[in-house]
Design a protein around this motif. Structure first.
Motif, short mmCIF file in Angstrom:
data_model
loop_
_atom_site.label_atom_id
_atom_site.label_comp_id
_atom_site.label_asym_id
_atom_site.label_seq_id
_atom_site.Cartn_x
_atom_site.Cartn_y
_atom_site.Cartn_z
N TYR A 11 13.46 -4.34 20.97
CA TYR A 11 14.65 -3.74 21.58
C TYR A 11 15.64 -3.32 20.51
CZ TYR A 11 18.27 -2.73 24.96
OH TYR A 11 19.20 -2.09 25.73
N PRO A 12 15.65 -1.99 20.19
CA PRO A 12 14.75 -0.96 20.73
C PRO A 12 13.38 -1.04 20.06
CG PRO A 12 16.23 0.01 19.13
CD PRO A 12 16.66 -1.43 19.28
N LEU A 13 12.45 -0.22 20.51
CA LEU A 13 11.11 -0.23 19.94
C LEU A 13 11.13 0.17 18.48
CD1 LEU A 13 9.00 1.49 22.77
CD2 LEU A 13 9.19 -0.95 22.28
N ARG A 71 7.42 -8.42 26.88
CA ARG A 71 7.15 -9.01 25.57
C ARG A 71 8.18 -10.08 25.21
NH1 ARG A 71 3.16 -7.28 26.75
NH2 ARG A 71 1.75 -5.84 25.66
N LEU A 72 9.45 -9.83 25.52
CA LEU A 72 10.49 -10.83 25.23
C LEU A 72 10.25 -12.09 26.04
CD1 LEU A 72 13.68 -8.58 25.04
CD2 LEU A 72 12.38 -9.55 23.15
N ASP A 73 9.83 -11.93 27.30
CA ASP A 73 9.54 -13.10 28.13
C ASP A 73 8.38 -13.91 27.55
OD1 ASP A 73 11.54 -12.40 29.86
OD2 ASP A 73 10.23 -11.54 31.39
N GLU A 74 7.49 -13.24 26.80
CA GLU A 74 6.37 -13.94 26.17
C GLU A 74 6.75 -14.59 24.85
OE1 GLU A 74 3.56 -10.79 25.82
OE2 GLU A 74 3.07 -10.76 27.97
N GLY A 75 8.00 -14.37 24.39
CA GLY A 75 8.46 -15.00 23.18
C GLY A 75 8.54 -14.08 21.98
N ALA A 76 8.40 -12.76 22.18
CA ALA A 76 8.45 -11.82 21.06
C ALA A 76 9.85 -11.78 20.46
CB ALA A 76 8.03 -10.43 21.52
N ARG A 77 9.93 -11.26 19.25
CA ARG A 77 11.20 -11.17 18.54
C ARG A 77 12.01 -9.98 19.05
NH1 ARG A 77 11.50 -10.64 11.98
NH2 ARG A 77 13.78 -10.74 11.80
N ASN A 128 5.97 -0.42 14.84
CA ASN A 128 4.81 -1.22 15.26
C ASN A 128 4.78 -1.43 16.76
OD1 ASN A 128 3.99 -1.43 12.59
ND2 ASN A 128 5.06 -3.38 12.27
N SER A 129 5.94 -1.75 17.32
CA SER A 129 5.97 -2.02 18.76
C SER A 129 5.78 -0.74 19.58
CB SER A 129 7.28 -2.71 19.14
OG SER A 129 8.41 -1.96 18.73
#
Length: 263
Positions: free
Chosen positions: A240-242, A229-235, A245-246
């Motif tokens: 991190y940590p979950l 998800r971080l590689d896709e641009g997520a916050r 919602n995540s």
């Protein structure tokens, strides 16, 4: 010069009581868990001094290891035990030679040496013998010698550096084996599991290993999800940590991964 008469004050080598090595299945389970994950999960389990502070990989990108701890304890020298030119010969009757004769395949040799800059706990010949007996790796809270030849042997080693001195040449003396040791601020008991990689070495109490292996599988799965998800641009703070919602998204992702693996 020290004489045989006053060396007889103690009987060497000193050996602790017989111990049971960590079960093979636990060691194998720990083999896929990083030192960082091990330290983090041990902290959650209440074990806060698991990292062996000081020893670092002797060679960049050397293999990670996990194995049952075989321990060796150096102690401060005292001249009525051994001193002078005969000291190197006397080493053959100490715990240093004895512990190497007890190495079994997969063992990790863990050495207490107080972070000494002057004592070369192991050199080419001893590491060579350790390798021949099937040892998995060595963690030294101190230094080694014969660095070039030792590197060529390919044995994974974590230490605080190198020195030209042999083991008892300076301030320490190999005293006991199969005993509890203090290494880099951590207690290591014979039969504990030691995990070591690029981040350093961690002592896993054998009684905690089963719970750690179970926890690690879930921990590393959600980290894999979060990386994606971080590689896709997520916050960062969402993954991190979950968060609440995540976590829901993670559980859906985890189910889809499990479903895909069954196809």
């Amino acid at each position: 010069m020290t004489t045989p008469q006053n060396r007889s004050i103690v009987e060497l080598p000193v050996r602790g009581k017989e111990f049971r090595r960590a079960p093979r299945e636990l060691v194998d389970g720990m083999g896929s868990i990083s030192a960082a994950t091990s330290a983090a999960l041990l902290h959650k389990l209440g074990i806060r001094r698991s990292w062996i502070n000081g020893p670092a990989p002797l060679v960049a990108d050397q293999p990670a290891i996990a194995g049952s701890a075989l321990t060796l304890q150096f102690m401060p020298q005292r001249e009525d035990i051994a001193s002078g030119a005969e000291q190197e010969t006397i080493e053959r009757t100490t715990a240093l030679w004895a512990v190497l004769e007890s190495v079994q395949p997969g063992d990790v040799l863990v050495i207490q040496a107080y972070g000494s800059s002057y004592t070369g706990c192991l050199g080419d010949m001893l590491v060579r013998y350790f390798k021949k007996r099937g040892g998995a790796g060595i963690v030294v809270d101190g230094r080694i010698r014969d660095a070039r030849r030792v590197r060529q042997l390919g044995v994974p080693i974590w230490c605080t550096g190198t020195t030209p001195n042999y083991a008892s040449q300076s301030e320490l003396f190999p005293w006991a084996y199969d005993v509890p040791v203090a290494v880099g601020g951590a207690l290591c008991l014979p039969g504990d599991i030691v995990v070591a990689d690029d981040d350093g070495a961690v002592v896993v109490p054998v009684g905690q290993a089963d719970a750690l292996v179970r926890e690690a599988s879930a921990h590393e799965e959600w980290e894999r999800f979060s990386r994606a998800r971080l590689d896709e641009g997520a916050r960062l703070s969402d993954y991190y940590p979950l968060g609440d919602n995540s976590r829901t998204a993670f559980e859906e992702w985890s189910r889809s991964q499990a479903k895909g693996s069954r196809r």
